[in-house]
Design an enzyme around this catalytic site. Structure first.
Site, short mmCIF file in Angstrom:
data_model
loop_
_atom_site.label_atom_id
_atom_site.label_comp_id
_atom_site.label_asym_id
_atom_site.label_seq_id
_atom_site.Cartn_x
_atom_site.Cartn_y
_atom_site.Cartn_z
N VAL A 8 0.87 -1.17 0.00
CA VAL A 8 0.00 0.00 0.00
C VAL A 8 0.91 1.23 0.00
CG1 VAL A 8 -2.17 0.91 0.92
CG2 VAL A 8 -1.43 -1.36 1.59
N ALA A 9 1.98 1.12 -0.80
CA ALA A 9 2.96 2.20 -0.95
C ALA A 9 3.47 2.66 0.41
CB ALA A 9 2.36 3.34 -1.77
N CYS A 10 3.47 3.98 0.65
CA CYS A 10 4.07 4.51 1.88
C CYS A 10 3.27 4.17 3.15
CB CYS A 10 4.25 6.02 1.76
SG CYS A 10 5.56 6.47 0.59
N SER A 11 2.08 3.63 2.98
CA SER A 11 1.28 3.24 4.15
C SER A 11 1.37 1.74 4.43
CB SER A 11 -0.18 3.64 3.96
OG SER A 11 -0.33 5.04 4.03
N SER A 48 7.38 3.25 3.31
CA SER A 48 6.57 2.75 4.43
C SER A 48 7.32 2.71 5.74
CB SER A 48 6.06 1.35 4.10
OG SER A 48 7.11 0.40 4.11
#
Length: 373
Positions: free
Chosen positions: A154-157, A334
């Site tokens: 979820v990419a950077c999350s 992340s």
């Protein structure tokens, strides 16, 4: 309901540092080569000259002063401008698994656990080294864990989204001890030849142990009071690299096959979303933002974090309220909020509240409210 805690964290830090001065020197050398090579087109007005970068520009735009990378020489080679990794045979431990195992062993030691006590491994990162087999399963084998493992992006999350999955697994009884790892080899998907983003990312890996409170034995434990996730589609942060590229008969090395973003739009849109998300999450527990002792925020941009904190507590905040590791590590996708937590939680007292929050492409926002036991 089973109480769940974070009982250990780990951090893999690559061996090489690239300062802003080194990065600017390499980028400007690349720009000079390109401008010379395309001098006629530039003179004719059919091609724009590449503008030089500067240390002042980077630090004003982001607050970043350096970054750690796995390979330095390739990134700073004006004729290459991306890292150089040696290919590994299928029977060798992959690079992403290698750095994940390093961070995992640190987290296990902090939690007082062995690999055999882990029964789920979640590998959560912005980009995976390969499509399959899952990186998590390779990491699972390398540390001697049982149970299951899977990858998620979820990419950077990715880290906060994975923490919620880990917490839910422990609460549901499908796992007792979960390892979450965030191996971010961002140097491989950053466009080092683009002045607007060439300074943004750094490599790293973080690890977190999530387990039931009644099995935790570590000296430092943080009870997870709640998690909250949200997504809203946007193309303002994107990377189109994937297995379908060759079937589309376009340039496999095209600009869209590495990280790109509409930075100003992201800043304008994500800041109010992140602040509102955190505030709403806290209110579900009848907690005001001013009651939170520390915020460990996603580390993408210094100005972004300052504005999020200002919206939450009415001031620009400081390193005590919202510690910044961005200046040293740069944006690590992340892993950023977890690095901040790993580095800056030891001084808090029993009963103190904290929020781990990430936000990024998707758009995606994840928050984890914790209390020191």
């Amino acid at each position: 309901m089973t109480r769940v805690v974070i009982s250990g964290t780990g951090l893999y830090q690559p061996p090489h540092v690239i300062t802003n001065a080194e990065l600017v020197e390499a980028f400007n050398a690349y720009a000079a080569l390109q401008n010379e090579q395309h001098a006629d087109a530039i003179a004719a007005g059919t091609r724009a000259a590449i503008t030089h970068s500067s240390v002042e520009f980077i630090e004003k735009a982001s607050g970043i002063k350096q970054r750690y990378v796995i390979d330095k020489a390739g990134v700073l080679d004006p004729a290459r401008m991306y890292p150089r990794f040696e290919a590994r045979a299928d029977e060798q431990l992959s690079l992403m698994a290698e750095i994940a195992v390093d961070a995992a062993k640190q987290a296990l030691a902090a939690a007082g656990k062995s690999g055999a006590e882990v029964d789920a491994v979640l590998c959560a990162a912005a980009n995976m080294q390969r499509a399959y087999p899952a990186m998590a399963v390779e990491i699972q084998q390398a540390i001697g864990a049982g149970g299951y493992g899977f990858d998620m992006n979820v990419a950077c999350s990715s880290a906060t989204f994975a923490i919620e999955q880990a917490v839910n697994a422990v609460k549901a009884g499908s796992a007792k001890c979960v390892l979450v790892v965030n191996p971010e080899i961002t140097s491989a998907h950053l466009e080092w030849r683009d002045r607007d983003c060439h300074f943004i990312f750094g490599d790293v890996c973080t690890a977190v142990i999530i387990e039931a409170a009644d099995t935790a034995t570590s000296d430092t434990q943080w009870e997870v009071l709640g998690t909250k996730l949200a997504t809203e589609f946007s193309s303002n942060i994107r990377n189109n690299f994937g297995f379908m590229n060759r079937a589309e008969d376009n340039d496999p090395l095209g600009r869209d096959k590495t990280f790109y973003q509409e930075g100003r739009k992201v800043f304008k849109e994500v800041v109010p979303m992140a602040a509102a998300h955190i505030e709403k999450h806290l209110h579900t527990l009848q907690v005001e933002p001013t009651q939170v002792r520390r915020f460990w925020l996603h580390q993408a941009n210094q100005g972004m974090n300052q504005l999020v904190i200002k919206k939450l507590v009415g001031s620009d905040g400081n390193a005590d309220i919202a510690p910044l590791i961005l200046d040293e590590f740069a944006n690590t996708a992340s892993a950023g909020s977890v690095i901040a937590f790993h580095r800056h939680h030891g001084d808090l007292a029993k009963g103190d509240l904290g929020v781990i929050c990430s936000f990024g492409a998707g758009y995606s926002i994840g928050s984890v409210i914790v209390k020191k036991r």
